[in-house]
Design a protein around this motif. Sequence first.
Motif, mmCIF file in Angstrom:
data_model
loop_
_atom_site.group_PDB
_atom_site.id
_atom_site.type_symbol
_atom_site.label_atom_id
_atom_site.label_comp_id
_atom_site.label_asym_id
_atom_site.label_seq_id
_atom_site.Cartn_x
_atom_site.Cartn_y
_atom_site.Cartn_z
ATOM 1 N N ALA A 327 0.606 -1.162 -0.098
ATOM 2 C CA ALA A 327 0.244 0.019 0.210
ATOM 3 C C ALA A 327 1.187 1.240 0.299
ATOM 4 C CB ALA A 327 -0.604 0.175 1.245
ATOM 5 N N GLU A 328 0.625 2.289 -0.594
ATOM 6 C CA GLU A 328 1.174 3.241 -0.894
ATOM 7 C C GLU A 328 1.285 3.793 1.032
ATOM 8 O OE1 GLU A 328 0.083 8.125 -2.107
ATOM 9 O OE2 GLU A 328 -1.788 6.643 -1.933
ATOM 10 N N GLY A 348 4.229 1.758 1.474
ATOM 11 C CA GLY A 348 5.403 3.548 0.899
ATOM 12 C C GLY A 348 5.864 4.078 2.173
ATOM 13 N N ALA A 349 4.345 4.531 2.641
ATOM 14 C CA ALA A 349 4.730 4.487 4.306
ATOM 15 C C ALA A 349 3.879 3.847 5.488
ATOM 16 C CB ALA A 349 4.595 6.361 4.292
ATOM 17 N N VAL A 370 4.782 12.342 -0.476
ATOM 18 C CA VAL A 370 4.350 11.851 -1.839
ATOM 19 C C VAL A 370 4.655 10.290 -1.931
ATOM 20 C CG1 VAL A 370 5.182 12.285 -4.462
ATOM 21 C CG2 VAL A 370 4.881 14.004 -2.568
ATOM 22 N N LEU A 371 4.350 9.224 -2.652
ATOM 23 C CA LEU A 371 4.673 7.792 -2.069
ATOM 24 C C LEU A 371 4.010 7.054 -3.607
ATOM 25 C CD1 LEU A 371 2.958 8.022 1.498
ATOM 26 C CD2 LEU A 371 5.263 7.429 0.793
ATOM 27 N N PRO A 372 4.938 5.956 -3.571
ATOM 28 C CA PRO A 372 4.418 4.921 -4.925
ATOM 29 C C PRO A 372 2.942 3.755 -4.507
ATOM 30 C CG PRO A 372 6.170 3.694 -2.629
ATOM 31 C CD PRO A 372 5.938 5.465 -2.741
ATOM 32 N N THR A 373 2.418 4.150 -5.413
ATOM 33 C CA THR A 373 1.473 3.793 -5.567
ATOM 34 C C THR A 373 0.780 2.087 -6.416
ATOM 35 O OG1 THR A 373 0.479 4.415 -7.167
ATOM 36 C CG2 THR A 373 -0.223 5.887 -5.159
ATOM 37 N N GLY A 382 9.314 6.530 -1.571
ATOM 38 C CA GLY A 382 8.360 7.879 -1.797
ATOM 39 C C GLY A 382 9.412 9.342 -1.915
ATOM 40 N N LEU A 383 9.100 10.061 -2.591
ATOM 41 C CA LEU A 383 10.170 11.217 -2.515
ATOM 42 C C LEU A 383 10.995 12.213 -1.338
ATOM 43 C CD1 LEU A 383 9.798 13.487 -4.710
ATOM 44 C CD2 LEU A 383 8.533 14.704 -4.170
ATOM 45 N N THR A 384 11.898 11.828 -2.000
ATOM 46 C CA THR A 384 12.785 12.152 -0.694
ATOM 47 C C THR A 384 13.871 12.658 -0.925
ATOM 48 O OG1 THR A 384 14.262 10.548 0.400
ATOM 49 C CG2 THR A 384 12.412 10.120 0.992
#
Length: 436
Positions: A327-328, A348-349, A370-373, A382-384
Amino acid sequence: MRGRLAAGETLDYRRIVPRAPFDVAAAMAAVAPVCEDVATRGLDALTELSEKFDGVVPEHFRVPAEALAEAEAQLDPEVRAAFEVAIERRRVVAQAERGDDSVAVDVAPGARVIHKTIPVNRVGLYVPGGLAPLSSSVIMNVVPAQVAGVKSIAVTSPPQKEFGGLPHPSILALCRILGVEEVYAVGGAQAVAMFAYGVPGLCEPVDLVTGPGNIYVVAAKRLLKGRIGIDSEAGPTEIAILADASADPDHVAADLISQAEHDPLAGSVLVTDSPELAERVAAAIEPQIGRTLHQERIRTALTGEQSGIVLVDDLEQGLAVVDAYGAEHLEIHTAGAFDLAQRVTNAGAIFVGTYSPVSLGDYCAGSTHVLPTAGAAAHSSGLTVQSFLRQVHVINYSADALADVKKTVEVFARAENLPAHGAAVTVRFADDPSIS
């Protein structure tokens, strides 16, 4: 899924668990001519596409500095305070993500390899402006880019009819607060194309495009990947909640609803080993929906094929299900939630316990939202800050250090039938007979 493993059934959790359809390949056919149009006709194409898709043509595609200043000046003080808390917490975490600029490793005397991190020179950040003006995405994109050391940052968001062709005021205000001066009123696939190709007299090309968007934004990112770097192909947002009988059904219901609020395609999935909890959550959902603003959107999402309640035999099977789902956002509402969270491999988180809801992460936990789905959490992050950094090795060998591995290179080169590779080392010692 209760009892099905014991009955000898083989379960493919990735196929069974609900997920929204998201056909990026089909959307690419629609966005290809849009991107080509921007590449060849530039500003004229943006004008026509803005009228066609957004129903408004901005007076200026690049938002004037006065408009940014006005948006900041008119920002509600309470909203500004909330923005500043979110910025500060995201920046603190981003500083920790940054790490060292370089690490030197001496593999032998005189033989050094430096692992160096270099920020991307110029990035284009996309901020959605459809069903919800995601001003929080400004923070999630801009702050890590700034901490990474990116020198040139441009933000774009779709023009809005109700704001005279400008992006939403909160988006503009946040750009101003964060010191971003280059802001565009361009949305959709044409915005990605603008960043990728550049538009003479308006926007210089970028090296990397980040940020979530609709399926056409995602399709454009896939189409133009290679010309530009991209962060991910984000599909409809989703939440999975792994819960046992100890969970608070009202909290679980609220979190499923909060994610469904994003989009009719948003996925809300509860995985539990407790039929009683499942019943109590289902009963709690409708009364809470009745108190929300976007009832139709939420009901559409919760009754769609992408949402549902998955009953499992026990938490071990539940853990396997959520790992397969990737899951995202994954919430864990169980006894010993933190320990269980350490065993998750695909998410994702991860939000631990009833006091760490996804909405906290959306705004001011300090984490990225902003995370992978769509299961991409199995292979992507995710975006870091790291998303804006390139890893470069600097190789620095002395003559003696190269001489020590001369034969190794020559032998390897012959084994690969690439003798010129070996010769490139041999020639350096042709005048020294002592080195064989």
